[in-house]
Design an enzyme around this catalytic site. Sequence first.
Site, PDB file in Angstrom:
ATOM      1  N   VAL A   1       0.805  -1.469   0.264  1.00 52.59           N
ATOM      2  CA  VAL A   1       0.144   0.170  -0.166  1.00 52.59           C
ATOM      3  C   VAL A   1       0.357   1.578   0.150  1.00 52.59           C
ATOM      4  O   VAL A   1       1.508   1.045   0.343  1.00 52.59           O
ATOM      5  CB  VAL A   1      -0.789  -0.104   1.229  1.00 52.59           C
ATOM      6  CG1 VAL A   1      -1.632   1.055   1.082  1.00 52.59           C
ATOM      7  CG2 VAL A   1      -2.009  -1.088   1.239  1.00 52.59           C
TER       8      VAL A   1
ATOM      9  N   ASP B   1     -12.074 -12.085   5.962  1.00 54.84           N
ATOM     10  CA  ASP B   1     -10.429 -11.325   6.590  1.00 54.84           C
ATOM     11  C   ASP B   1     -11.023 -10.489   7.590  1.00 54.84           C
ATOM     12  O   ASP B   1     -10.821  -9.002   7.562  1.00 54.84           O
ATOM     13  CB  ASP B   1      -9.849 -11.083   5.804  1.00 54.84           C
ATOM     14  CG  ASP B   1      -8.048 -10.924   6.359  1.00 54.84           C
ATOM     15  OD1 ASP B   1      -8.288 -11.717   7.289  1.00 54.84           O
ATOM     16  OD2 ASP B   1      -7.874 -10.119   5.350  1.00 54.84           O
TER      17      ASP B   1
END
Length: 649
Positions: free
Chosen positions: A518, A641
């Site tokens: 990211v 998740d």
Amino acid sequence: MIYPGLASLIKGLLLAIVTLGCAGNTSGLQFIGRGYNLTVSQGHEAKLNCSLLGMELPEIQWLKDGIAVQSADQMYIPVMEDHWISFLSLKNVERPDAGKYWCEAETIGVKAVSEAIWIMVEGVPYFTMEPKDMAVLRNTSFNMTCAAVGPPEPLTIIWWMGDSPLQRKPEGSPSFLLVPGILQTTVFSCDAHNSKGVASSRAAVVHVKGLPHPPYKLTTGEVTSTTAAVTWSPGFDNYSPLLSCTMQVLLLQDQREMYSQNIIVPPYSVVLDELKPQSNYSIRLQCANEVGNSDFTDWLPFQTIESVPLLVPQNIHLTRTGSGLLLEWEEVPPDLQNDSLQGYRVQWKQDNITQGELIVQGNQVNLTFWDPLKDLTVRVCVANSAGCGPWSDFLLVASKEEADRQRRPHTRMSWVPLVLGILTALVTVVAVALIFLRKRRKETRFGHMFGSMLGRGDPVIQFTAARSFNRRGTEVLEATLDSIGISDELKSKLTDVLIQQQQFTLGRTLGKGEFGSVREAQLKTEDGSLQKVAVKMLKTEIFCSSDIEEFLREAAFMKDFDHPNVCKLIGVSLKSRTKGRLPVPMVILPFMKHGDLHTFLLMSRIGEEPITLPIQTLVRFMIDICSGMEYLSSKNFIHRDLATRNCMR
């Protein structure tokens, strides 16, 4: 705000291990903070941390007793651009986890090492020595040992005999038990006590040694006239290894002779020798251990076979007759013959090949089946049921020359013409091969370059390059949705959210995981202003077309999300790469300046300025998470998740 996780490809992507960087000032690379000792109860969790200064994108490695820790429960987060904290979580701590831990980081030859963190694991006692199985003589004393360690200390040892504790004062570790003797098999064990509880050792079985059981399966095999191979299986040794066996051999004749033979075991076999031919014997066996001898087996009878005769025929001679050759020898005296005598075996050879063999009862035989033109050798032996005795020497009979016919002399074949012919052929083949190769080499060098000259005055030059070179460098092609091999359905869903790579600028890395990273970015909007965004991208080393398809399909789902507690998709983009390589897919999401909830909660407790979060704030977090998950469920979307690392603020 909940990130609706991008399947298994980007599981754990946010705020995992940060990639190693070299930017910034590294001359002051150092770990801050003192080492400490950590005591953890067995089965509980241990959390360790170290703080690094002087590097923007570090690669921090945890080590235990000098060995790198291979654990997925590691992460590090930025406090400032050049200040990072690394965390290591050890779940369900066991005694092997105890030891010395520290952090290391290195860049451009500069290496920093943190101070040590010592972990001590407390639990119920751990046995370092337990009672062992053994076998002892009856009424003979023996010792047993039991030892255990903490922490915590102190600890005491209590001995058990069978199901009852021994009436003796508890001792520390190690503890020694002196047993004066037992009469039968008994079980011993020990318990170790400390403030955390009780641990029980294994149960040790102590057997009393006894006399071995008799052998069994006593058999004889490969019996000859003077030897016999005997094998057997050992009986139960009664907890004392067998040392030897004794075999008694009885000759069943009028005098009934008997002798004993001692045999070291294993192996459990023996070859009896010096036996008498054609005699009846009987054997039996017993074995012994430390305690004494077993009983004898039953008698096993067997009989040796007859031996071959030891006599050699004497005075062998030949007499030519009209019908052949008459072979005679001296007959064996009657007092040396026995009932099994079969007669005499006669064998004759020509050209070293046995031509015939027969057994006769008398002391002469007329040989007719032989070639009188070749030399003949003959020999004789005495035969019985056991076989043939020693052969006599060969008797040579010369070939007979015929008077009415003169033999032609044997001429040897001359090999000279044949050898010369072979050499001539080889020289011819080699010469032809050399001419062909020379012609072929000329064609290879010039035949492809110069075309046919027939019909023209000048040769036509032809040339095909083996390789081509591009001196302008590697070409980079613009990436489009058509160039990544995704389905038409997915392509149509992403067309209106596709953002060109030129519209945003990638910045520093915010975090990375096993499948991607990211990064912070500045997106240029339609009005010309800049918007800070977060860009998720797959690692360039690990994806193929199917990975891109799955990655972008998750982004297509996010396109339709519209809820205040669910992260909304801004767009997708493709990062161009060199020709022949797939572009890197990128998903553009809103930038959450407070980071993920997991880091926020950690820093609120162990940061430089810890704070106490009000219960109302924590409840608000839970309500927002539940609201976002409820919305995803209404859209038939399974998150798969849900974790604090995927909840952004």
